[in-house]
Scaffold this motif. Structure first.
Motif, short mmCIF file in Angstrom:
data_model
loop_
_atom_site.label_atom_id
_atom_site.label_comp_id
_atom_site.label_asym_id
_atom_site.label_seq_id
_atom_site.Cartn_x
_atom_site.Cartn_y
_atom_site.Cartn_z
N GLY A 106 144.88 33.35 19.74
CA GLY A 106 143.33 33.59 18.77
C GLY A 106 143.47 32.30 18.39
O GLY A 106 144.21 31.33 18.71
N PRO A 107 142.60 31.33 18.39
CA PRO A 107 142.49 29.89 18.54
C PRO A 107 142.76 29.71 16.85
O PRO A 107 143.81 28.25 16.89
CB PRO A 107 140.20 30.03 18.09
CG PRO A 107 139.88 31.27 18.16
CD PRO A 107 141.09 32.29 18.75
N PHE A 108 142.56 30.50 16.17
CA PHE A 108 143.33 30.05 14.57
C PHE A 108 144.81 29.78 14.27
O PHE A 108 145.29 29.42 13.61
CB PHE A 108 143.19 30.86 13.36
CG PHE A 108 141.21 30.91 12.79
CD1 PHE A 108 140.74 29.73 12.18
CD2 PHE A 108 140.27 31.90 13.52
CE1 PHE A 108 140.12 29.10 11.96
CE2 PHE A 108 138.89 31.40 13.36
CZ PHE A 108 138.81 30.21 12.52
N ARG A 134 137.14 20.36 19.41
CA ARG A 134 136.41 21.54 20.33
C ARG A 134 135.46 20.94 20.64
O ARG A 134 135.38 21.49 21.82
CB ARG A 134 135.54 21.88 18.98
CG ARG A 134 137.04 23.29 18.23
CD ARG A 134 136.39 24.10 18.10
NE ARG A 134 135.33 25.25 18.35
CZ ARG A 134 135.39 26.02 19.60
NH1 ARG A 134 137.09 26.80 19.63
NH2 ARG A 134 134.85 26.74 19.75
N ARG A 160 146.49 29.57 17.50
CA ARG A 160 147.09 28.86 18.22
C ARG A 160 146.73 27.30 17.31
O ARG A 160 147.89 26.52 17.26
CB ARG A 160 145.64 28.13 19.46
CG ARG A 160 146.01 29.13 20.69
CD ARG A 160 145.76 28.31 21.70
NE ARG A 160 144.30 28.25 21.55
CZ ARG A 160 143.18 29.02 21.93
NH1 ARG A 160 143.23 30.52 22.18
NH2 ARG A 160 142.23 28.05 21.33
N ALA A 184 146.71 30.53 25.03
CA ALA A 184 145.81 31.56 24.84
C ALA A 184 146.40 32.25 26.08
O ALA A 184 145.08 33.97 25.82
CB ALA A 184 144.86 30.32 25.63
N SER A 190 147.82 25.08 24.92
CA SER A 190 146.94 25.46 23.88
C SER A 190 146.65 26.71 25.29
O SER A 190 146.72 28.02 25.22
CB SER A 190 145.57 24.35 24.05
OG SER A 190 146.13 24.60 22.54
N GLU A 191 146.61 26.10 25.91
CA GLU A 191 146.61 27.45 27.61
C GLU A 191 147.37 28.71 27.97
O GLU A 191 146.65 29.70 27.41
CB GLU A 191 146.56 26.48 28.71
CG GLU A 191 144.95 25.99 28.43
CD GLU A 191 144.96 24.77 29.39
OE1 GLU A 191 145.47 24.73 30.18
OE2 GLU A 191 143.23 24.01 29.49
#
Lengths: 294, 282
Positions: free
Chosen positions: A198-200, A99, A202, A193, A189-190
């Motif tokens: 959300g991050p989790f 990250r 993804r 998004a 990922s983008e």
């Protein structure tokens, strides 16, 4: 097997080039392995005067021996625990490092060096921390009402070798997970998004599937490590005790053969271990070869 | 990352700091313990702050060793480890690169068989064939010698594979040009392939040096003469004294000295180390 389009036409040179490697392999690998297979079918009298061929008696005795089955079971528990802990912790750390753009490299340096610590040294470090009379961790546990003494408590002895072995392996797994994570395309990922993941979410739907080849590779490597490279950890901390509770297979081969001088049984154990390595290596190699083609 | 989430950044750093502490704490304790006098370990718990005996402990271990364990001074054991690790790394690279060269650039009867014989070494780690291998080494009269410490460990399937994979990526045109210019196989190897393989060799050297330095079981079996003890195996003898508590301050000084060279190599050669690791294992 792949070759070059053109090659050197030379009859004897290639044999000369291969000779050193082949000589060492034959003398120190193939020949001893064949000897192990041979003596696993024999019984030697205690003075070494006479050997008798006894077919599979060593094996059947071994597989009926509760001590051996216990060692097999303990090895299984040990390998599973080390693999799960070492891979779990390193995945969390790798995801965190991945990250960060700038400070990631500093953390990486701080996390990779245990790779260079020998297993036996890792064992001594953890033994020192868990030493029943002066260890800091056994002291802290004592304050919390837990009496720590891995010299008499089988479960605690197992916890000790699992921690020491996992501690050493985290850095290795960490590096491979970081490499795996960095090959996950950012565009995926983008896009997710933008779709509102959300991050989790993804992580579970994109990163985990793409990371599965690395995970599988590490799974095999870690099982291999736990089963064969942890001799030093066990020897430095518990020497297989108390009451055989940490006597994993690779330690038992050594203890039975070198300390107990039971050659036939130790040879049969060696052969069984070789079979386990062969299976693990073939799985690993198959997988690596398949991956290389992509 | 795509979006900015401050709490996630905080969490990330928190996870990493906790990770670093877990990784570093055992070694921190070892360093601290090595700076105290023998009396510090009679009370209940290990001190957490440095003591005044740093130079005394390290000086004593380097020059005299621990008298009660019968181990030689650490200077000798460190030198033995260094010799062993360097011989193993250099010899593994040397015999692997010429084997890979033979397998990739020549076609000869039994080529596939040779390849498989080398491959099999992957499946026979020293731990599973210890007794017969020990017997071979002892029959050859190699106990208590550098040859016995190193030769049985220097066959390397992984290094051979690494060089094989690398040679296969070298364009065929290079060799065709060399042949047109009249270069023989050894000249091509020395003047073209070796320089091209420099980075691979350096990366591999880092990994193999660490491998050689960390060896424990094998030196334990083949050395009974303290002259040939390596530091990693010698430490165990110091820590496992019968009927007494180990002299922790001295043992930990030895532990720190045994860890230092390979750990420094990993830290300072990180780029090469990672390259060597990822390529040899995959």
């Amino acid at each position: 097997m792949q070759t070059k389009r053109t090659i050197f036409p030379n009859m004897w040179l290639p044999y000369g080039l291969l000779a050193p490697q082949l000589a060492i392999t034959l003398v120190f690998f193939i020949w001893p392995a064949l000897q192990a297979v041979k003596s696993s079918f024999e019984r030697e009298d205690p003075f070494g005067f006479k050997t008798t061929f006894i077919w599979f008696a060593n094996y059947s005795k071994l597989l009926a021996d509760p001590m051996y089955l216990n060692a097999l079971w303990r090895t299984l528990i040990f390998a599973v625990l080390v693999t799960v802990i070492a891979m779990g912790v390193s995945l969390v750390l790798a995801v965190a490092v991945n990250r960060l753009l700038r400070s990631g490299r500093v953390y990486t340096t701080l996390l990779v060096w245990p790779y260079a610590v020998a297993p036996v040294v890792a064992g001594i470090l953890w033994w020192f921390m868990f030493n029943p009379s002066i260890g800091i961790l056994s002291y802290v546990l004592g304050q919390m009402g837990v009496t720590w003494n891995h010299r008499v408590n089988a479960d605690q002895a197992m916890i000790l070798i699992v921690l020491a072995a996992s501690w050493k392996q985290i850095s290795y797994n960490f590096l491979f997970f970081v490499a795996g994570l960095q090959s996950v395309p950012a565009s995926l990922s983008e896009a997710a998004a933008i779709d509102g993941a959300g991050p989790f979410k993804r992580f579970w739907t994109i990163v985990v599937p793409l990371l599965s080849p690395t995970t599988f590779f590490l799974l095999i490597v870690n099982i291999n490590y736990a089963m064969f490279d942890t001799f030093g950890v066990v020897d430095a901390t518990t020497s297989g005790g108390p009451a055989q509770s940490t006597n994993i297979l690779v330690y038992k081969v050594y203890a039975d053969g070198f300390l107990g001088l039971n050659i036939g049984s130790s040879a049969a154990q060696s052969v069984l271990l070789m079979l386990i390595v062969i299976v693990l290596t073939v799985v690993q190699f198959r997988f690596v070869e398949r991956r290389v083609q992509y | 990352m795509v979006e900015n989430r401050p709490w996630l950044n905080v969490l990330t750093h928190l996870v990493l700091v906790v990770g670093v502490i877990i990784i570093a704490f055992p070694v921190y304790l070892a360093v601290i313990a090595s700076t105290h006098g023998p009396g510090a370990f009679l009370s209940n718990v290990v001190p957490l702050l440095p003591g005044p005996y740093l130079l005394d402990n390290y000086g004593q271990m380097l020059s005299q060793g621990m008298s009660t364990s019968g181990a030689p001074p650490l200077t000798l054991m460190l030198a033995n480890s260094l010799v062993m690790a360097i011989i193993i790394a250099v010899a593994k690279i040397a015999i692997s690169i010429i084997s890979a060269y033979a397998i990739v650039y020549f076609r000869f009867p039994l080529r596939t068989l040779a390849f498989w014989i080398i491959f099999i070494t992957l499946m026979l780690p020293v731990e599973v064939r210890i007794i017969p291998t020990f017997k071979v080494v002892s029959d050859l009269g190699l106990l208590n010698s550098y040859a016995g410490l190193t030769i049985p460990l220097i066959a390397s399937a992984t290094a051979t594979f690494l060089f094989r994979q690398f040679f296969l990526t070298v364009p065929d045109e290079l060799m065709e040009a060399a042949r047109v210019d009249g270069a023989g196989p050894m000249k091509f190897f020395r003047d073209i392939l070796l320089p091209l393989s420099r980075t691979n060799m350096a990366a591999l050297f880092v990994i193999l040096f660490i491998y050689g330095w960390m060896q424990y079981l094998w030196p334990l079996l083949v050395t009974t003469d303290p002259k040939f003890y390596t530091v990693v195996m010698g430490i165990k003898r110091m820590a496992a004294v019968a009927d007494a508590d180990p002299q922790w301050n001295l043992v930990m000084a030895a532990v720190v000295l045994a860890m230092l060279p390979p750990v420094l190599i990993v830290i300072f050669m990180q780029r090469l180390f990672v390259k060597g690791l990822v390529e040899t294992e995959k």
